[in-house]
Motif scaffolding. Structure first.
Motif, PDB file in Angstrom:
ATOM      1  N   ARG A   1       4.025   1.446  -0.869  1.00 59.01           N
ATOM      2  CA  ARG A   1       4.782   1.510  -2.128  1.00 59.01           C
ATOM      3  C   ARG A   1       3.956   2.097  -3.250  1.00 59.01           C
ATOM      4  O   ARG A   1       4.433   2.881  -4.046  1.00 59.01           O
ATOM      5  CB  ARG A   1       5.274   0.106  -2.513  1.00 59.01           C
ATOM      6  CG  ARG A   1       6.553  -0.258  -1.813  1.00 59.01           C
ATOM      7  CD  ARG A   1       7.496  -0.968  -2.759  1.00 59.01           C
ATOM      8  NE  ARG A   1       6.981  -2.265  -3.124  1.00 59.01           N
ATOM      9  CZ  ARG A   1       7.109  -3.336  -2.351  1.00 59.01           C
ATOM     10  NH1 ARG A   1       7.729  -3.252  -1.203  1.00 59.01           N
ATOM     11  NH2 ARG A   1       6.641  -4.487  -2.744  1.00 59.01           N
ATOM     12  N   ARG A   2       2.667   1.692  -3.284  1.00 58.28           N
ATOM     13  CA  ARG A   2       1.789   2.210  -4.323  1.00 58.28           C
ATOM     14  C   ARG A   2       1.562   3.709  -4.125  1.00 58.28           C
ATOM     15  O   ARG A   2       1.498   4.474  -5.075  1.00 58.28           O
ATOM     16  CB  ARG A   2       0.457   1.460  -4.293  1.00 58.28           C
ATOM     17  CG  ARG A   2      -0.250   1.473  -5.634  1.00 58.28           C
ATOM     18  CD  ARG A   2      -1.485   0.633  -5.599  1.00 58.28           C
ATOM     19  NE  ARG A   2      -2.285   0.988  -4.435  1.00 58.28           N
ATOM     20  CZ  ARG A   2      -3.162   0.166  -3.865  1.00 58.28           C
ATOM     21  NH1 ARG A   2      -3.312  -1.045  -4.336  1.00 58.28           N
ATOM     22  NH2 ARG A   2      -3.850   0.547  -2.816  1.00 58.28           N
ATOM     23  N   PHE A   3       1.469   4.103  -2.851  1.00 60.91           N
ATOM     24  CA  PHE A   3       1.309   5.523  -2.538  1.00 60.91           C
ATOM     25  C   PHE A   3       2.508   6.322  -3.067  1.00 60.91           C
ATOM     26  O   PHE A   3       2.355   7.329  -3.743  1.00 60.91           O
ATOM     27  CB  PHE A   3       1.149   5.705  -1.028  1.00 60.91           C
ATOM     28  CG  PHE A   3       1.064   7.140  -0.590  1.00 60.91           C
ATOM     29  CD1 PHE A   3      -0.098   7.872  -0.784  1.00 60.91           C
ATOM     30  CD2 PHE A   3       2.145   7.761   0.020  1.00 60.91           C
ATOM     31  CE1 PHE A   3      -0.189   9.199  -0.382  1.00 60.91           C
ATOM     32  CE2 PHE A   3       2.066   9.088   0.417  1.00 60.91           C
ATOM     33  CZ  PHE A   3       0.894   9.803   0.225  1.00 60.91           C
ATOM     34  N   LEU A   4       3.711   5.849  -2.760  1.00 57.00           N
ATOM     35  CA  LEU A   4       4.920   6.559  -3.184  1.00 57.00           C
ATOM     36  C   LEU A   4       5.047   6.591  -4.706  1.00 57.00           C
ATOM     37  O   LEU A   4       5.468   7.585  -5.291  1.00 57.00           O
ATOM     38  CB  LEU A   4       6.159   5.914  -2.554  1.00 57.00           C
ATOM     39  CG  LEU A   4       6.280   6.070  -1.042  1.00 57.00           C
ATOM     40  CD1 LEU A   4       7.492   5.311  -0.519  1.00 57.00           C
ATOM     41  CD2 LEU A   4       6.365   7.536  -0.655  1.00 57.00           C
ATOM     42  N   ASP A   5       4.669   5.475  -5.322  1.00 57.17           N
ATOM     43  CA  ASP A   5       4.717   5.362  -6.773  1.00 57.17           C
ATOM     44  C   ASP A   5       3.793   6.402  -7.410  1.00 57.17           C
ATOM     45  O   ASP A   5       4.160   7.118  -8.349  1.00 57.17           O
ATOM     46  CB  ASP A   5       4.264   3.940  -7.129  1.00 57.17           C
ATOM     47  CG  ASP A   5       4.461   3.646  -8.590  1.00 57.17           C
ATOM     48  OD1 ASP A   5       5.331   4.294  -9.197  1.00 57.17           O
ATOM     49  OD2 ASP A   5       3.748   2.778  -9.112  1.00 57.17           O
ATOM     50  N   THR A   6       2.583   6.524  -6.856  1.00 59.10           N
ATOM     51  CA  THR A   6       1.621   7.508  -7.363  1.00 59.10           C
ATOM     52  C   THR A   6       2.099   8.919  -7.052  1.00 59.10           C
ATOM     53  O   THR A   6       1.926   9.836  -7.852  1.00 59.10           O
ATOM     54  CB  THR A   6       0.241   7.286  -6.716  1.00 59.10           C
ATOM     55  OG1 THR A   6      -0.039   5.886  -6.733  1.00 59.10           O
ATOM     56  CG2 THR A   6      -0.842   8.009  -7.489  1.00 59.10           C
TER      57      THR A   6
ATOM     58  N   ARG B   1       0.820  -1.193   0.000  1.00 61.20           N
ATOM     59  CA  ARG B   1       0.000   0.000   0.000  1.00 61.20           C
ATOM     60  C   ARG B   1       0.876   1.275   0.000  1.00 61.20           C
ATOM     61  O   ARG B   1       0.651   2.192  -0.770  1.00 61.20           O
ATOM     62  CB  ARG B   1      -0.857  -0.041   1.269  1.00 61.20           C
ATOM     63  CG  ARG B   1      -2.107   0.770   1.250  1.00 61.20           C
ATOM     64  CD  ARG B   1      -2.797   0.516   2.587  1.00 61.20           C
ATOM     65  NE  ARG B   1      -3.776   1.539   2.879  1.00 61.20           N
ATOM     66  CZ  ARG B   1      -5.010   1.543   2.385  1.00 61.20           C
ATOM     67  NH1 ARG B   1      -5.402   0.593   1.581  1.00 61.20           N
ATOM     68  NH2 ARG B   1      -5.846   2.506   2.690  1.00 61.20           N
TER      69      ARG B   1
END
Lengths: 232, 89
Positions: B27-32, B25
């Protein structure tokens, strides 16, 4: 740390590969440097100081903002706040690549961080996501940018009046176009479309309400917040 | 002083993240977040800019979508901006 069976590392080969890879983009920071060098002279800063500033700070946005404060009485506190706000996106970028950076020994981590900048971040982050393990790519790209930036500043500071206006060659929009291209690439991933649109609209909406650097941070957080909504 | 401040902002992200175990979760936040930062930078630049810069950015996006080559896309955008200035629009 191990990722996809490979140790995260920083190799000389990776630095060179990153340097060569980003060079076609990085050459355009030379005209930017020229613009900064010329502007610094106009603000009454000596050529040596302008060049030293580019070499040490290595941030076009922060350096241009600093020029507004040049003069006998420097408002240090305001200057510090503005520089922090403009550079706050570096905190975000550093956090995004922290998994790779924190896996490195300190003697590699801190040089890699010193040359962290928007273009080499934008170029390298998708590669890390796809399993790349050599942080040298990030550092190499940064060195390519830095070299052009410092060289450009030197040219602008010492010979700016000979060259004239860089907008005649379209050089002034190069970084904008680079970011637009990266963005167009990102939006191809469907789940990115909405956050990118929200961040962009939010930046438009908060323009003028918040100081420049802050509106970018708030907008980016608004866009990224969407990734937390919905199913895992 | 400016150099120290800017370096500090570079270093602080990884330092903050050092103690955190990145969940999918997060990681996806940072990616976005990465894409969102760039979107916000582009949007901010475009409001401050004129039609010339908007045309250049639009050309870049168009060529990027068609060719999938960042280098061609940037050259298209830069060429539009240079033409615009030299034609005197």
């Amino acid at each position: 740390m191990v990722k996809g069976g490979q140790q995260i590392r920083l190799t000389r080969k990776g630095v060179w590969a990153g340097f060569v890879d980003l060079m076609p983009v990085a050459v355009f920071s030379t005209p930017f440097g020229i613009a900064f060098g010329a502007a610094a002279i106009e603000a009454g800063i000596s050529p040596e100081k302008a060049i030293a500033m580019s070499a040490l700070v290595f941030s076009g946005a922060a350096q241009f903002a600093t020029l507004d404060f040049a003069g006998p009485d420097v408002a240090w506190a305001s200057l510090a706040l503005i520089v922090l706000a403009i550079s706050a996106r570096l905190v975000v970028m550093g956090a995004v690549v922290s998994r790779e950076l924190n896996a490195l020994p300190a003697r590699h981590r801190f040089p890699a961080l010193a040359w962290l900048s928007d273009p080499n971040f934008a170029r390298t982050h998708p590669k890390f996501r796809n399993g790349e393990t050599d942080v040298g790519l990030l550092l190499g790209g940064g060195l390519a940018l830095w070299l052009n930036w410092v060289a450009g500043t030197a040219i602008g500071a010492l010979a700016g009046d000979v060259i004239g206006n860089v907008s005649r060659y379209g050089f002034d929009v190069v970084m904008l176009c680079f970011f637009a291209a990266v963005l167009a690439g990102e939006v191809r991933r469907p789940r990115m479309a909405l956050p990118v649109a929200v961040a962009g609209l939010c930046a438009v909406a908060t323009q003028g309400l918040l100081p420049a650097g802050w509106s970018v941070i708030v907008s980016a957080l608004a866009g990224a917040g969407l990734s937390l909504v919905g199913r895992d | 002083m400016v150099a120290v401040l800017v370096y500090a902002t570079r270093a602080i992200g990884p330092v903050l993240m050092a103690g955190v175990d990145p969940t999918p979760r997060l990681r996806r936040f940072l990616d976005t977040l990465a894409a969102s930062v760039i979107a916000a930078i582009v949007a901010t630049a475009l409001i401050e800019a004129g039609l010339r810069e908007i045309a250049a950015a639009a050309a870049t996006v168009l060529v990027m979508v068609l060719s999938r080559s960042a280098v061609w896309a940037m050259m298209a955008g830069t060429a539009i901006a240079a033409l615009w200035t030299n034609i005197g629009m």
